[in-house]
Structures are given as structure tokens and as C-alpha cells.
Design a protein around this motif. Structure first.
Motif, PDB file in Angstrom:
ATOM      1  N   LEU A  47       0.832  -1.199   0.000  1.00 18.24           N
ATOM      2  CA  LEU A  47       0.000   0.000   0.000  1.00 18.24           C
ATOM      3  C   LEU A  47       0.873   1.258   0.000  1.00 18.24           C
ATOM      4  O   LEU A  47       1.951   1.288   0.593  1.00 18.24           O
ATOM      5  N   THR A  68       2.334   1.770   9.184  1.00 18.82           N
ATOM      6  CA  THR A  68       1.177   2.302   8.479  1.00 18.82           C
ATOM      7  C   THR A  68       0.468   3.300   9.370  1.00 18.82           C
ATOM      8  O   THR A  68       0.799   3.434  10.559  1.00 18.82           O
ATOM      9  N   GLU A 241      -7.858  -8.461   4.595  1.00 17.08           N
ATOM     10  CA  GLU A 241      -8.284  -7.167   5.127  1.00 17.08           C
ATOM     11  C   GLU A 241      -9.043  -7.343   6.439  1.00 17.08           C
ATOM     12  O   GLU A 241      -8.844  -6.576   7.394  1.00 17.08           O
TER      13      GLU A 241
END
Length: 254
Positions: A47, A68, A241
Motif C-alpha cells: 500500500l 502504516t 483485510e
């Protein structure tokens, strides 16, 4: 001199610690998440908002530690090696880097299909059928998860709308020695699952006084006379996810 399994207390001090081998990293996120699925880690590492902030080094090679940003909070995450000794060593070094709260998740072998079904598993205790935990906590048949961690995980699962079941897990050192008599014995003791790290991670997190949560999801089944591989080889990618965001939410709630 007896082995570690025969001692009633943990001897101190250690000749060296992870704080001797690993440098503290300025600004390291307080919350750290880890799992055993390279597929899941690679998916999130790709990502745009993610950056590599450190590495864990062993003779097997280097494992990146990533950062993140989730709900206004920095969160570190990395791939744990399978098996209690390597998993615990990675945890020790990440704590030395600066992590203060820890969430781990991974697949497990299901011992009781009827109870587990499609539920997430909250381990309330782990049978200590491995060796690493005995170096951190005095011998006992089982080790319990903290009531606070269980309550936080339960609340997060309910908030996110996921069904769950609470019960024991069986932590074993030998994936190819989960024998039929041992499986039956553990099932009769109330174990819902078998895996390779939970007891050790509960022990080291208690020893280092790091708030710790672990949740499990079923992969292969050892619930009948014939082993069923099911989706074990997908290594959690189907619900990547779901699992990772659950772990992030648990970290924020710890």
C-alpha cells in the motif's frame, strides 16, 4: 542440573537481552501487529501509505518491519516466523525497538468443528506442549490469557460484527507429531484448536509486561478421523483485510 521443564522458578539474570542486540528506534509506533502469513504482509506492505522502518535479522535473512497510519495512529507490522522460538525472538526485538502493545493473529488447526464452525477463536488459555514458554514462566500445564485482553478482543469482534468462540488452544512444537491419541486427549480437555506459538507468546508478553492479544482463524481440520487441508495453503489471503483491520482495531483498544 535439571532441564528447564523441571525447575519451579525462572533463573535470573540473562547473560544478554534483546536490548543488548537491538537498537531502540526513535518514534517507533507503540502498537505493533504481526502475523505468520507472508501473503497478508505483502498485501499490506504494497500500500502507498506504508513505509519500511526497520528489519529483523537472522541467519534465515532479514524481515522488514513496516509502519502504516490507521485512524490517526501509527501502527507497526511485520511477518513473524512460524514456530515458538523464532516468533518469540522477533517479538523480543520489536519490543526492544520500542513497541509497547502487541496484537498477533494466525491460522490454526481446528480440533472441534462443531464449536468452531466459521467463528473467530479467542484463546482464553493455551496448553504448554512446547518449550519456549518455560524459559519465561515457571512450569504449568497451561497458561492463561489476561482477562483484559480477552475482554478487549471480544468487544472488538462484537463491534465489527464477527462471531467468535472462546476456549483453549493447544500449542505444540511439532506439526508432524499431532498424533491421533494426543488430538483426542486435547479435544477432551476442551481445546478448540492447535497451533505453534500462543503459549510462548502469552509467556513472553507477561514476562516483558507488554499488553498482548492473539486471535485465531481456522484453516485445516483435525476434527475427524481424516485430516482435511481445506484452505490452509491460502495462508489467510482470502480474508486478509478482515484479519489485519481487526488486529489494528484491537491495538487501538488495548
Amino acid at each position: 542440573m535439571g532441564t528447564i521443564f523441571q525447575k519451579n522458578t525462572i533463573t535470573e539474570p540473562a547473560l544478554f537481552t534483546p536490548f543488548d542486540t537491538t537498537k531502540k528506534i526513535e518514534g517507533f509506533p507503540e502498537i505493533c501487529v504481526s502475523t505468520f502469513s507472508e501473503n497478508i504482509i505483502q498485501k499490506f506492505a504494497s500500500l502507498k501509505s506504508v513505509e519500511k522502518i526497520a528489519e529483523l535479522y537472522t541467519a534465515n535473512g532479514a524481515l522488514p518491519v513496516y509502519k502504516t497510519y490507521y485512524k490517526n495512529q501509527d501502527i507497526a507490522f511485520y511477518l513473524s516466523r512460524v514456530g515458538a522460538p523464532a516468533c518469540v525472538a522477533g517479538f523480543e526485538e520489536v519490543v526492544a525497538m520500542g513497541a509497547k502493545k502487541f496484537v498477533m493473529f494466525g491460522s490454526c488447526g481446528v480440533l472441534d468443528d462443531e464449536k468452531v464452525k466459521d467463528n473467530m477463536i479467542i484463546p482464553v488459555s493455551a496448553v504448554r506442549d512446547e518449550g519456549t514458554s518455560y524459559h519465561y514462566i515457571a512450569p504449568s500445564e497451561e497458561i492463561k490469557a489476561s482477562e483484559h485482553s480477552i475482554r478487549v478482543l471480544q468487544n472488538v469482534l462484537e463491534f465489527c460484527g464477527y462471531s467468535y468462540v472462546k476456549g483453549k488452544t493447544w500449542t505444540s512444537d511439532a506439526i508432524y507429531r499431532e498424533t491421533i491419541p494426543a488430538i483426542e486427549e486435547r479435544r477432551q480437555e476442551g481445546c478448540l484448536a492447535v497451533e505453534m506459538e500462543c503459549a510462548s507468546m502469552l509467556a513472553v508478553s507477561q514476562y516483558r509486561q507488554i499488553p498482548f492479544i492473539q486471535f485465531l482463524y481456522g484453516a485445516d481440520s483435525l476434527s475427524s478421523e481424516k485430516w482435511e487441508i481445506r484452505d490452509l495453503e491460502l495462508y489467510g489471503l482470502t480474508n486478509a483485510e478482515k484479519y489485519m483491520l481487526l488486529a489494528f482495531e484491537c491495538g487501538l483498544a488495548l
